[in-house]
Write an enzyme that holds these catalytic residues in place. Structure first.
Site, short mmCIF file in Angstrom:
data_model
loop_
_atom_site.label_atom_id
_atom_site.label_comp_id
_atom_site.label_asym_id
_atom_site.label_seq_id
_atom_site.Cartn_x
_atom_site.Cartn_y
_atom_site.Cartn_z
N SER A 185 42.20 10.00 -2.98
CA SER A 185 41.84 10.64 -1.73
C SER A 185 42.54 11.99 -1.68
CB SER A 185 42.31 9.77 -0.55
OG SER A 185 42.33 10.48 0.66
N TYR A 244 48.76 4.87 4.17
CA TYR A 244 47.56 5.08 3.36
C TYR A 244 47.80 6.17 2.33
CZ TYR A 244 42.81 6.48 2.12
OH TYR A 244 41.67 6.80 1.42
#
Length: 244
Positions: free
Chosen positions: A141, A154
């Protein structure tokens, strides 16, 4: 470029980036083996690929289960005789501020996003080494490069995926290729069920501009399609004009 047909394993293939990747790579002539917990979705996807002239099979997969992941990879080997590419795509994103102390959600992200990638590597790497070639495509990501509020855990998991990918690349003798693909905001189910109200509100603004999952599938196809000896190490894909 001469197109080479490969056997590609895709985790988290029931929706989003995983589904789009399976469709794109099957359309490119690769044999795909699909894994996820929702086998009903996998069955429909495999049937669609077959109808469209591709080759696909599937097997239930929970990437948090090391032995189950090994069973999944063994099933791919049994089906196709080799594993050329593993797309470690399965991931979760239950965002929340650290002060919310949602420790169960932290553990879930660590189990899926970090251990899941490690389980995929551990289950496929011996077969790749035995056949003398292989390719891991690990989905991270933009959160692997920067941290934002509500996303600390995350992002930590995606920083870890980035580190694992680079370590695996450095440890390879060149026969195992490693690609890290880091999407910006992408249309998916990841943010659909956020339990924290602060994170849910932030996501509505954050995701105002989003890429289609097919854009990430195109990036993966580019890396997979390179000839032996060419290793595309990192790809970051963001929406044009979007902050993330």
């Amino acid at each position: 470029m001469t197109r080479i047909s490969r056997t590609v394993v895709v985790t988290g293939a029931s929706s989003g980036i995983g589904e789009a990747t399976a469709l794109r790579l099957a359309a490119d002539g690769h044999r795909v083996f699909l894994g996820a917990r929702r086998t009903d979705c996998l069955r429909r996807l495999a049937a669609r690929i077959t109808r469209e002239g591709g080759v696909a099979a599937f097997h239930a997969l929970d990437v948090t289960d090391a032995s189950g992941t090994q069973t999944f990879m063994d099933a791919a080997l049994h089906e196709y005789g080799r594993i050329d590419v593993v797309v470690n795509n399965a991931g979760v994103m239950p965002l929340s501020p650290l002060a919310a102390l949602r420790t169960d959600e932290w553990d879930r992200m660590i189990d899926v996003n970090v251990r899941g990638v490690l389980h995929g590597i551990a289950a496929a790497l011996p077969a790749m080494r035995a056949q003398g070639a292989g390719h891991f495509v690990n989905i991270a990501s933009v959160g692997a490069y920067e941290v934002s509020p509500t996303a600390a855990v995350y992002c930590a998991t995606k920083f870890a995926v980035r580190a694992l990918s680079e370590g695996l690349r450095q440890e390879s003798d060149g026969s195992i290729r490693v690609t890290l693909v880091s999407p910006g905001v992408t249309e998916s189910e990841l943010a659909d069920n956020l339990s924290d109200p602060e994170a849910r509100s932030a996501m509505q603004t954050y995701r105002a501009v989003a890429l289609p999952a097919s854009a990430i599938a195109d990036a993966i196809a580019y890396a997979v399609g390179q000839p032996p000896g060419t290793d595309v190490n990192e790809i970051v894909v963001r929406p044009a004009g979007g902050a993330q």
